[in-house]
Every structure is written in C-alpha cells, then in structure tokens.
Scaffold this motif. Structure first.
Motif, PDB file in Angstrom:
ATOM      1  N   ARG A 114     -20.486 -68.496 -34.026  1.00 50.76           N
ATOM      2  CA  ARG A 114     -21.817 -68.912 -33.602  1.00 50.76           C
ATOM      3  C   ARG A 114     -22.480 -69.679 -34.736  1.00 50.76           C
ATOM      4  O   ARG A 114     -22.114 -69.556 -35.913  1.00 50.76           O
ATOM      5  CB  ARG A 114     -22.676 -67.697 -33.232  1.00 50.76           C
ATOM      6  CG  ARG A 114     -22.314 -67.076 -31.907  1.00 50.76           C
ATOM      7  CD  ARG A 114     -23.482 -66.370 -31.253  1.00 50.76           C
ATOM      8  NE  ARG A 114     -24.291 -65.562 -32.151  1.00 50.76           N
ATOM      9  CZ  ARG A 114     -25.308 -64.819 -31.737  1.00 50.76           C
ATOM     10  NH1 ARG A 114     -25.637 -64.793 -30.455  1.00 50.76           N
ATOM     11  NH2 ARG A 114     -25.998 -64.104 -32.584  1.00 50.76           N
ATOM     12  N   ARG A 115     -23.476 -70.475 -34.374  1.00 43.27           N
ATOM     13  CA  ARG A 115     -24.161 -71.300 -35.362  1.00 43.27           C
ATOM     14  C   ARG A 115     -24.866 -70.479 -36.440  1.00 43.27           C
ATOM     15  O   ARG A 115     -25.160 -70.995 -37.521  1.00 43.27           O
ATOM     16  CB  ARG A 115     -25.166 -72.213 -34.654  1.00 43.27           C
ATOM     17  CG  ARG A 115     -24.526 -73.483 -34.100  1.00 43.27           C
ATOM     18  CD  ARG A 115     -24.519 -74.532 -35.190  1.00 43.27           C
ATOM     19  NE  ARG A 115     -23.658 -75.665 -34.843  1.00 43.27           N
ATOM     20  CZ  ARG A 115     -23.303 -76.571 -35.703  1.00 43.27           C
ATOM     21  NH1 ARG A 115     -23.686 -76.499 -36.952  1.00 43.27           N
ATOM     22  NH2 ARG A 115     -22.543 -77.567 -35.340  1.00 43.27           N
ATOM     23  N   ASP A 116     -25.134 -69.187 -36.164  1.00 48.73           N
ATOM     24  CA  ASP A 116     -25.727 -68.342 -37.206  1.00 48.73           C
ATOM     25  C   ASP A 116     -24.646 -67.658 -38.043  1.00 48.73           C
ATOM     26  O   ASP A 116     -24.949 -66.798 -38.865  1.00 48.73           O
ATOM     27  CB  ASP A 116     -26.682 -67.311 -36.599  1.00 48.73           C
ATOM     28  CG  ASP A 116     -25.981 -66.367 -35.625  1.00 48.73           C
ATOM     29  OD1 ASP A 116     -24.735 -66.458 -35.479  1.00 48.73           O
ATOM     30  OD2 ASP A 116     -26.673 -65.529 -35.012  1.00 48.73           O
ATOM     31  N   LEU A 117     -23.370 -68.057 -37.837  1.00 46.58           N
ATOM     32  CA  LEU A 117     -22.202 -67.579 -38.577  1.00 46.58           C
ATOM     33  C   LEU A 117     -21.809 -66.155 -38.212  1.00 46.58           C
ATOM     34  O   LEU A 117     -21.043 -65.506 -38.924  1.00 46.58           O
ATOM     35  CB  LEU A 117     -22.397 -67.714 -40.091  1.00 46.58           C
ATOM     36  CG  LEU A 117     -22.450 -69.167 -40.593  1.00 46.58           C
ATOM     37  CD1 LEU A 117     -22.739 -69.204 -42.090  1.00 46.58           C
ATOM     38  CD2 LEU A 117     -21.137 -69.877 -40.299  1.00 46.58           C
ATOM     39  N   SER A 118     -22.284 -65.655 -37.072  1.00 43.85           N
ATOM     40  CA  SER A 118     -21.793 -64.390 -36.548  1.00 43.85           C
ATOM     41  C   SER A 118     -20.734 -64.683 -35.483  1.00 43.85           C
ATOM     42  O   SER A 118     -20.555 -65.819 -35.058  1.00 43.85           O
ATOM     43  CB  SER A 118     -22.941 -63.570 -35.943  1.00 43.85           C
ATOM     44  OG  SER A 118     -23.437 -64.192 -34.767  1.00 43.85           O
ATOM     45  N   GLY A 119     -20.025 -63.648 -35.066  1.00 45.45           N
ATOM     46  CA  GLY A 119     -19.090 -63.808 -33.956  1.00 45.45           C
ATOM     47  C   GLY A 119     -17.816 -64.543 -34.267  1.00 45.45           C
ATOM     48  O   GLY A 119     -17.230 -65.175 -33.390  1.00 45.45           O
ATOM     49  N   PRO A 142     -24.125 -65.058 -25.616  1.00 42.77           N
ATOM     50  CA  PRO A 142     -24.947 -66.272 -25.573  1.00 42.77           C
ATOM     51  C   PRO A 142     -25.134 -66.892 -26.947  1.00 42.77           C
ATOM     52  O   PRO A 142     -25.117 -66.219 -27.966  1.00 42.77           O
ATOM     53  CB  PRO A 142     -26.286 -65.768 -25.012  1.00 42.77           C
ATOM     54  CG  PRO A 142     -25.962 -64.486 -24.322  1.00 42.77           C
ATOM     55  CD  PRO A 142     -24.850 -63.872 -25.117  1.00 42.77           C
ATOM     56  N   GLY A 143     -25.347 -68.194 -26.910  1.00 38.62           N
ATOM     57  CA  GLY A 143     -25.619 -68.911 -28.142  1.00 38.62           C
ATOM     58  C   GLY A 143     -24.879 -70.219 -28.208  1.00 38.62           C
ATOM     59  O   GLY A 143     -24.148 -70.591 -27.292  1.00 38.62           O
ATOM     60  N   VAL A 144     -25.099 -70.932 -29.276  1.00 37.98           N
ATOM     61  CA  VAL A 144     -24.379 -72.172 -29.541  1.00 37.98           C
ATOM     62  C   VAL A 144     -23.268 -71.858 -30.527  1.00 37.98           C
ATOM     63  O   VAL A 144     -23.504 -71.314 -31.604  1.00 37.98           O
ATOM     64  CB  VAL A 144     -25.314 -73.254 -30.094  1.00 37.98           C
ATOM     65  CG1 VAL A 144     -24.531 -74.526 -30.417  1.00 37.98           C
ATOM     66  CG2 VAL A 144     -26.420 -73.560 -29.090  1.00 37.98           C
ATOM     67  N   TRP A 145     -22.055 -72.195 -30.140  1.00 39.34           N
ATOM     68  CA  TRP A 145     -20.868 -71.896 -30.920  1.00 39.34           C
ATOM     69  C   TRP A 145     -20.256 -73.192 -31.438  1.00 39.34           C
ATOM     70  O   TRP A 145     -20.332 -74.232 -30.788  1.00 39.34           O
ATOM     71  CB  TRP A 145     -19.832 -71.173 -30.053  1.00 39.34           C
ATOM     72  CG  TRP A 145     -20.255 -69.827 -29.583  1.00 39.34           C
ATOM     73  CD1 TRP A 145     -21.154 -69.548 -28.584  1.00 39.34           C
ATOM     74  CD2 TRP A 145     -19.800 -68.567 -30.068  1.00 39.34           C
ATOM     75  NE1 TRP A 145     -21.291 -68.205 -28.426  1.00 39.34           N
ATOM     76  CE2 TRP A 145     -20.459 -67.571 -29.327  1.00 39.34           C
ATOM     77  CE3 TRP A 145     -18.892 -68.203 -31.058  1.00 39.34           C
ATOM     78  CZ2 TRP A 145     -20.235 -66.214 -29.558  1.00 39.34           C
ATOM     79  CZ3 TRP A 145     -18.670 -66.848 -31.285  1.00 39.34           C
ATOM     80  CH2 TRP A 145     -19.338 -65.870 -30.532  1.00 39.34           C
ATOM     81  N   GLY A 162     -14.041 -80.408 -34.708  1.00 37.32           N
ATOM     82  CA  GLY A 162     -15.021 -79.409 -34.289  1.00 37.32           C
ATOM     83  C   GLY A 162     -15.937 -79.927 -33.211  1.00 37.32           C
ATOM     84  O   GLY A 162     -16.234 -81.126 -33.140  1.00 37.32           O
ATOM     85  N   VAL A 163     -16.397 -79.021 -32.341  1.00 35.82           N
ATOM     86  CA  VAL A 163     -17.322 -79.381 -31.270  1.00 35.82           C
ATOM     87  C   VAL A 163     -18.219 -78.185 -30.976  1.00 35.82           C
ATOM     88  O   VAL A 163     -17.808 -77.026 -31.123  1.00 35.82           O
ATOM     89  CB  VAL A 163     -16.552 -79.805 -29.995  1.00 35.82           C
ATOM     90  CG1 VAL A 163     -15.820 -78.634 -29.367  1.00 35.82           C
ATOM     91  CG2 VAL A 163     -17.489 -80.466 -28.977  1.00 35.82           C
ATOM     92  N   ASP A 164     -19.468 -78.438 -30.603  1.00 38.46           N
ATOM     93  CA  ASP A 164     -20.392 -77.388 -30.209  1.00 38.46           C
ATOM     94  C   ASP A 164     -20.224 -77.052 -28.730  1.00 38.46           C
ATOM     95  O   ASP A 164     -20.051 -77.936 -27.900  1.00 38.46           O
ATOM     96  CB  ASP A 164     -21.841 -77.818 -30.457  1.00 38.46           C
ATOM     97  CG  ASP A 164     -22.242 -77.724 -31.918  1.00 38.46           C
ATOM     98  OD1 ASP A 164     -23.126 -78.498 -32.328  1.00 38.46           O
ATOM     99  OD2 ASP A 164     -21.684 -76.887 -32.656  1.00 38.46           O
ATOM    100  N   VAL A 165     -20.296 -75.769 -28.416  1.00 40.99           N
ATOM    101  CA  VAL A 165     -20.203 -75.282 -27.040  1.00 40.99           C
ATOM    102  C   VAL A 165     -21.319 -74.265 -26.842  1.00 40.99           C
ATOM    103  O   VAL A 165     -21.513 -73.383 -27.682  1.00 40.99           O
ATOM    104  CB  VAL A 165     -18.832 -74.628 -26.763  1.00 40.99           C
ATOM    105  CG1 VAL A 165     -18.762 -74.142 -25.330  1.00 40.99           C
ATOM    106  CG2 VAL A 165     -17.691 -75.601 -27.051  1.00 40.99           C
ATOM    107  N   ALA A 166     -22.057 -74.372 -25.737  1.00 42.90           N
ATOM    108  CA  ALA A 166     -23.172 -73.465 -25.463  1.00 42.90           C
ATOM    109  C   ALA A 166     -22.779 -72.436 -24.408  1.00 42.90           C
ATOM    110  O   ALA A 166     -22.165 -72.762 -23.402  1.00 42.90           O
ATOM    111  CB  ALA A 166     -24.395 -74.246 -24.984  1.00 42.90           C
ATOM    112  N   LEU A 171     -30.895 -65.701 -26.617  1.00 46.73           N
ATOM    113  CA  LEU A 171     -30.307 -65.742 -27.949  1.00 46.73           C
ATOM    114  C   LEU A 171     -30.833 -64.603 -28.821  1.00 46.73           C
ATOM    115  O   LEU A 171     -31.977 -64.180 -28.697  1.00 46.73           O
ATOM    116  CB  LEU A 171     -30.614 -67.073 -28.625  1.00 46.73           C
ATOM    117  CG  LEU A 171     -30.148 -68.341 -27.910  1.00 46.73           C
ATOM    118  CD1 LEU A 171     -30.482 -69.557 -28.742  1.00 46.73           C
ATOM    119  CD2 LEU A 171     -28.666 -68.285 -27.609  1.00 46.73           C
ATOM    120  N   ASP A 172     -29.989 -64.138 -29.689  1.00 42.27           N
ATOM    121  CA  ASP A 172     -30.356 -63.114 -30.657  1.00 42.27           C
ATOM    122  C   ASP A 172     -29.863 -63.554 -32.025  1.00 42.27           C
ATOM    123  O   ASP A 172     -28.892 -63.023 -32.554  1.00 42.27           O
ATOM    124  CB  ASP A 172     -29.724 -61.773 -30.266  1.00 42.27           C
ATOM    125  CG  ASP A 172     -30.095 -60.654 -31.236  1.00 42.27           C
ATOM    126  OD1 ASP A 172     -31.138 -60.783 -31.906  1.00 42.27           O
ATOM    127  OD2 ASP A 172     -29.342 -59.666 -31.322  1.00 42.27           O
TER     128      ASP A 172
END
Length: 328
Positions: A114-119, A142-145, A162-166, A171-172
């Motif tokens: 995830r964009r927050d570097l979790s997951g 959920p989130g932007v990965w 790399g590519v973003d996927v929603a 979101l948390d």
C-alpha cells in the motif's frame, strides 16, 4: 547467482536527475489506467538521452519501479475474476511477452505494498499461454497499492515496472513505524546491523534468532537464504537485493546472519522487508531505516484519508482481510 548482488534497478545517478524523478510514481489524485500512466520518451528522456542501440537513457539512472513503461516494455493490469489479480507485460512490438528468463528460481516476482508502506506481499504468478500472469490477489484491503513486476524478458535486461492499483473502500492510512534495529515476526527476532548511506555501498546484516537462540539452519528460499526489498517513503522507489553467497556453496552459512550489499540513491526514510524461510514457512521481517541525515525522520503516510475510488479497478474484489504480508 552473483555474490554481493546489489539493489536491482538502482544506479548512482546525479542528484539533479534523481530529484526530477522523485514523485514519478507518487499518487496525486485518483488512480488512472495503466495506459494513461505510461511515461514516453518525450516525458522522461532528456535531450541527450537515447532509446536504443544500447545507449544510456534517463531511465538507466532511475530507481526501479517508478515507471510503468521502460525500454519498450509496459506493465498492464487486466480485468480478472473476483479474488484474482492479473496483468500482462507487453513488449516493444506491442504484443504480450510470453518468454521470460528464470531469475532467483522464478520467471516473475510480483511485489505489492500500500502507498503507506503497509500490506507488503511478495508472490509469484503463473503465466497463461496468451501472456497473462495470474495470481490470487495479494491486495489485502482498501487503499491505493503499488504493484511491482520484477522480471527478465528472454534475451533482455532485468526490469522492474510499477503501477498503482486502487481497491475501493474506506481507507485506514497507517503512519510509517519509527526506525528500529530489532523486530519480531512469527516468534522470530530479527536484528538489523548497519546503516544505509546515500550514494555508496553499505553492508546490512540481518541476524535471526528464535527463543533466544541463533537460527543456524535457514532454508533456501528462491535460491538464497534471504531476500530483501526496500521501498522509499514518498514515491515508493523500489530496491531489491540478495545476500552474499549461495546455499550449498561450502562457504555460506545457513544463518544466523544474512548480509546484503546495499546502495541507496538518496537521503530519506525506507521500509525494509526481509523474506527468509525456516521451519518450512516463509517469514517477513520489516524495518524502517533512515539513510543519510538522521533528521529525515519518517513522515505521516501520504495515503488520502477519504474513501478510496469506487470506480472499477483491474481486480474486481481483492479483499483478503487486513493488510499484512505473505507469499506464494
């Protein structure tokens, strides 16, 4: 495998070049289709760069994973059934690539975070005859990965795209954990020695113990005793390294210490993910480190606090519980 293998896709570019690149992969609004996030030569190459004949391009000086398209190859997520993630790599001729070289025991390494570097997840899709890669979706919630495809087309150079996927839903966002030199996972304690230094090679040593005893019987995983991925906070520039030595070479011990030669291109906060196998299972230890100026402390996650986009995404329903880490 070469010993002292360095960070995949990283080069020592000039600070000005890197500064221009910073944020190429940074989300700045709703996720757009892969075709719209492609960076063509007009957008990424300087006046003195070249796109063929083995001559240097600006992308040669960028960290891996910032581009969805590079050297004629493009990462394209495609529609998939619920619970599955699918994508293709198209080649310079526009057709899906169907032949890949094996690297570290696999033809394709898919890393997502995830964009927050979790997951964080590191999985290995299967290739269909038509050039489509498929895997049980690693997008846990959920989130932007950011999805990274790490591969080598047959006869070509190693690439990381790399590519973003929603994934729709509330979101948390999670703040990046503070820097630390020790962490626990699945009953194991992993201690980090060494500090990455921008612009030069540093040795990072991960030491693994369990119940207070050193683990000296690590099991080979993808041809090594450990795999290390690092993502830079902000743009999620991608680093992929492998340790010194090869299992069974008569010189490389099976733990407790696994050492890596690492090169980071800039000052800043990075999240490290160490994969290692023991007891028949793969475990992932995570660390936050700061390269360079220690005042460059981690900042709050850049993930939006609103609800993730509800528009269709390449994966119809990728939820598999709370963000975490795993392997296949």
């Amino acid at each position: 495998m070469n010993t002292a293998t360095k960070l995949s896709g990283f080069a020592l570019g000039l600070a000005a070049v890197f500064g221009t690149a910073y944020g190429v992969g940074h989300l700045a609004g709703p996720v757009t289709p892969a075709a719209d996030t492609r960076h063509d030569s007009a957008g990424t190459h300087s006046d003195d760069s070249h796109d063929g004949g083995g001559q240097a391009t600006v992308s040669d000086h960028l960290p891996g994973g910032l581009l969805v398209s590079d050297k004629g190859y493009t990462l394209q997520p495609v529609a998939a059934p619920t619970g599955e993630f699918a994508f293709r790599i198209t080649g310079p001729d526009g057709a899906p690539v169907t032949r890949y070289d094996v690297a570290h025991d696999k033809r394709m390494h898919l890393i997502v975070a995830r964009r927050d570097l979790s997951g964080f997840r590191h999985v290995h899709p299967e290739l269909d005859a038509d050039g489509t890669w498929r895997v049980d979706s690693p997008l846990d919630g959920p989130g932007v990965w950011r999805a990274f495809a790490d591969f080598t087309p047959s006869g070509g150079q190693p690439l990381t795209l790399g590519v973003d996927v929603a994934v729709p839903g509330a979101l948390d966002p999670r703040p990046l954990p503070a820097p630390a030199t020790s962490t626990t996972v699945d009953g194991y304690t992993v201690t980090l020695g060494g500090t990455p230094q921008p612009g030069r090679t540093s040795t990072l040593t991960l030491t693994i113990s369990r119940d207070g005893k050193p683990v000296t019987d690590l099991e080979p995983y993808l041809g090594a005793y450990g795999h290390l991925v690092a993502l830079r906070q902000g743009d999620l520039a991608y680093l992929h390294v492998h340790p010194e030595g090869v299992p069974g070479d008569g010189r490389t011990p099976a733990g407790p210490a696994v050492s890596f030669a690492a090169e980071v291109p800039s000052t800043g906060a990075y999240r490290l993910y160490l994969d290692f196998r023991h007891g028949g299972a793969v475990h992932t230890a995570e660390f936050t480190v700061v390269a360079g100026d220690t005042a460059a402390a981690p900042t709050a996650a850049a993930t939006p606090t609103a609800t993730a986009p509800a528009a269709p995404t390449p994966t119809a329903d990728a939820g598999h519980g709370a963000p975490g880490h795993g392997h296949s």
